[in-house]
Write an enzyme that holds these catalytic residues in place. Structure first.
Site, PDB file in Angstrom:
ATOM      1  N   GLU A 351     -28.070 -63.523  17.764  1.00  0.00           N
ATOM      2  CA  GLU A 351     -29.478 -63.393  18.152  1.00  0.00           C
ATOM      3  C   GLU A 351     -30.366 -62.845  17.036  1.00  0.00           C
ATOM      4  O   GLU A 351     -31.205 -61.978  17.287  1.00  0.00           O
ATOM      5  CB  GLU A 351     -29.578 -62.464  19.382  1.00  0.00           C
ATOM      6  CG  GLU A 351     -28.809 -62.983  20.575  1.00  0.00           C
ATOM      7  CD  GLU A 351     -28.757 -62.011  21.741  1.00  0.00           C
ATOM      8  OE1 GLU A 351     -28.868 -62.460  22.882  1.00  0.00           O
ATOM      9  OE2 GLU A 351     -28.580 -60.781  21.522  1.00  0.00           O
TER      10      GLU A 351
HETATM   11  C1  TNX Z   1     -26.316 -61.079  24.709  1.00  0.00           C
HETATM   12  S1  TNX Z   1     -23.726 -61.884  23.767  1.00  0.00           S
HETATM   13  C2  TNX Z   1     -26.013 -60.302  23.614  1.00  0.00           C
HETATM   14  C3  TNX Z   1     -26.103 -58.841  23.708  1.00  0.00           C
HETATM   15  C4  TNX Z   1     -26.532 -58.396  25.065  1.00  0.00           C
HETATM   16  C5  TNX Z   1     -25.875 -59.255  26.119  1.00  0.00           C
HETATM   17  C6  TNX Z   1     -26.149 -58.832  27.513  1.00  0.00           C
HETATM   18  C7  TNX Z   1     -24.321 -61.462  22.453  1.00  0.00           C
HETATM   19  C8  TNX Z   1     -23.573 -61.835  21.285  1.00  0.00           C
HETATM   20  N1  TNX Z   1     -25.480 -60.793  22.458  1.00  0.00           N
HETATM   21  O1  TNX Z   1     -26.973 -58.345  22.722  1.00  0.00           O
HETATM   22  O2  TNX Z   1     -26.175 -57.075  25.238  1.00  0.00           O
HETATM   23  O3  TNX Z   1     -26.309 -60.576  25.950  1.00  0.00           O
HETATM   24  O4  TNX Z   1     -25.373 -59.555  28.418  1.00  0.00           O
END
Ligand code: TNX
Length: 535
Positions: A351
């Site tokens: 992300e």
């Molecule tokens: C996505 S999964 C994220 C996290 C969040 C999570 C909450 C991923 C690699 N990144 O930053 O905590 O969703 O479910």
């Protein structure tokens, strides 16, 4: 008056029979007390509610009586004694006696548990073991101490939670006899704990580790840094914790592990043959680091660092174009990898919406190089597969099967963490006390009843390193809440990682899961009492 005929004796004085029978019972029990023998079938090894289900179980219809006269013997091969000691400790913590281990003098040991190093086991995994239980010996054989440790968990699960002997005056816990041959389906079976969104103390993580070990997990991935907090002390960059560790989601006080704390966790896990994988999430998810050292913040491209206690993602970034950033990261990675005996360092990489794609790719390649220079392999969330990575890098699939497949086709190994199936932070259903729901609800049945082997079509099974269940902590602030989301789902994931597909059946699993209740209760684990299970 004498001279009863036989008939009238039985008719008139039936209580004599009771006297005689009771007398012989007392005599029998007295014999049993000095030399207890169990030579009648008491239990059936193939019906023992083991999780994960072993590869092969052959019952022999008798039982081993674990009692105060049992002695543990171990080989002197490295690590075997320690496994024996953990077994002895766990027995004395649960049962009203202590059992000696490798006694120096001759002892009267009618029953023995022997841990033996064995190079000739046909199964090649270092985690494989063979367990042979007769009415007076338990023989646990493995190539390595790791295998002995996994087998020891099976043995622990076979010790009944309630004393189940019938005649013996000397209390005994009967273990069903037979042979178990066992080896894991996947070499990597992990859970991730996010200690950044909410901090969890060394003590809390240890308690979690203890349960994970019982179900044969071999990896705990710690998500140590995120926008809301930086949780590991770095001597050369002290503000990371002086500033970056002070907060967490919701605004409560955060916390961090000193290097000593972290070493303690690593050692505690290692004793349980669990590897800790540290993660520093970057170049996004770096608000706490950038707040501590604003020179590394990507000014103008990402949001200005400030204390963040909300749950938003995707707004922070390191300034990937700054040369000094790589010196900083080299030092951070150096300090953390020095504390970590395991082969991996997790670089996050998810992300990173505030980092331009070109910069992102360049950054991932440079950081991979740094990690490799410390003789560690890189793991990263599936986004990192956009970069040109060495074949030793491991891609953790969470939301993009196409990119995971591409990485596998290039020869990289993949860890499966599909959010829709294995995210421990998803709610069970709309009534769940904690959790998020962006990837859907995951009931206890949904969590178990799928096949990691075929989840990504065309992904060769040989490219799957294993399975990991991430527990993001935005909605959980203490151990009770952690246990509510983790258990019982993590017990099912343990089986998905260990037991081959052909042996997994929901209807059979749900009965074995229900049988975990006394163990979970004894350990005071606040699991979610799913209505899918007849607890
Ligand atoms: C996505 S999964 C994220 C996290 C969040 C999570 C909450 C991923 C690699 N990144 O930053 O905590 O969703 O479910």
């Amino acid at each position: 008056m004498i001279g009863y005929d036989t008939l009238s004796f039985f008719k008139v004085k039936p209580y004599w029979i009771y006297v005689l029978v009771s007398l012989s019972m007392i005599l029998l029990t007295a014999c049993t007390e000095t030399q207890p023998r169990i030579n009648y079938p008491v239990t059936d090894l193939s019906k023992a509610p083991l999780i994960p289900k072993p590869l092969q179980v052959t019952p022999t219809g008798t039982a081993f009586g674990l009692d105060a006269k049992t002695v543990i013997f171990t080989d002197s091969t490295v690590g075997f004694l320690e496994v024996g000691q953990l077994l002895a400790n766990s027995i004395s913590a649960r049962l009203p006696f202590k059992i000696p281990i490798n006694p120096k003098q001759e002892v009267d040991a009618p029953r023995t548990i022997r841990l033996q190093q064995c190079d000739t086991l046909p199964m090649t995994s270092p985690e494989a073991y063979r367990l042979n239980i007769t009415n007076n010996t338990v023989l646990l054989q493995a190539r390595t101490a790791e295998g002995a440790f996994r087998g020891m968990q099976t043995l622990k699960q076979l010790i009944p939670e309630q004393r189940n002997d019938t005649l013996a005056k000397l209390p005994m816990w009967l273990l069903p006899s037979g042979t178990i041959r066992d080896t894991p389906n996947f070499p990597y079976r992990g859970v991730m704990l996010d200690v950044a969104r909410h901090f969890f103390s060394v003590e809390e993580v240890k308690q979690f580790l203890e349960v994970l070990a019982y179900y044969k997990y071999n990896t705990l991935h710690l998500h140590l840094t995120d926008d809301q907090g930086w949780r590991i002390q770095i001597a050369s960059w002290p503000k990371l914790t002086q500033i970056g560790a002070r907060t967490e989601v919701g605004g409560s006080m955060g916390g961090f592990y000193t290097q000593e704390d972290f070493k303690e966790l690593v050692a505690y896990a290692a004793e349980r043959h669990i590897v800790i994988i540290p993660e520093v999430d970057m170049p996004g998810h770096t608000n706490a680091a950038n707040l501590s050292y604003p020179i590394f913040h990507a000014k103008g491209r990402a949001e200005t660092p400030r204390v963040r206690t909300d749950m938003k993602v995707g707004y922070s970034s390191f300034d990937t174009r700054k040369d000094t950033l790589y010196q900083f990261l080299d030092e951070v990675i150096e300090e953390i990898t020095t504390l970590t005996p395991g082969p991996y360092f997790h670089i996050g990489g998810d992300e990173s919406m505030a980092t331009p794609k070109k910069d992102y790719i360049n950054f991932i390649e440079k950081v991979t190089h740094i990690v490799n220079s410390k003789e560690k392999y890189v793991i990263g969330w599936n986004e990192i597969a956009q970069a040109d990575l060495p074949s030793t890098a491991v891609v953790q699939f969470w939301n993009d099967p196409k990119i995971a497949l591409k990485a596998a086709q290039k020869g990289l190994k993949v860890i499966l963490s599909p959010a829709k199936k294995i995210y421990l932070d998803m709610k069970y259903d709309s009534l769940s006390k904690h959790g998020l729901d962006w990837a859907g609800h995951i009931t206890v049945k949904d969590a178990y009843d799928w096949d990691p082997e075929t989840y990504i079509p065309n992904l060769p099974e040989a490219q799957i390193l294993g399975l990991e269940a991430p527990l993001w902590s935005e909605t959980i602030a203490d151990l009770t809440a952690l246990e509510y989301l983790a258990f019982p789902r993590a017990i099912g994931y343990a089986e998905l990682g260990w037991t081959p597909k052909e042996l997994r059946h929901w209807e059979d699993y749900r009965l074995r899961l229900a049988a975990q209740k006394p163990y979970l209760k004894r350990r005071n684990i606040q699991y979610y009492p799913s209505p899918n299970i007849d607890w």
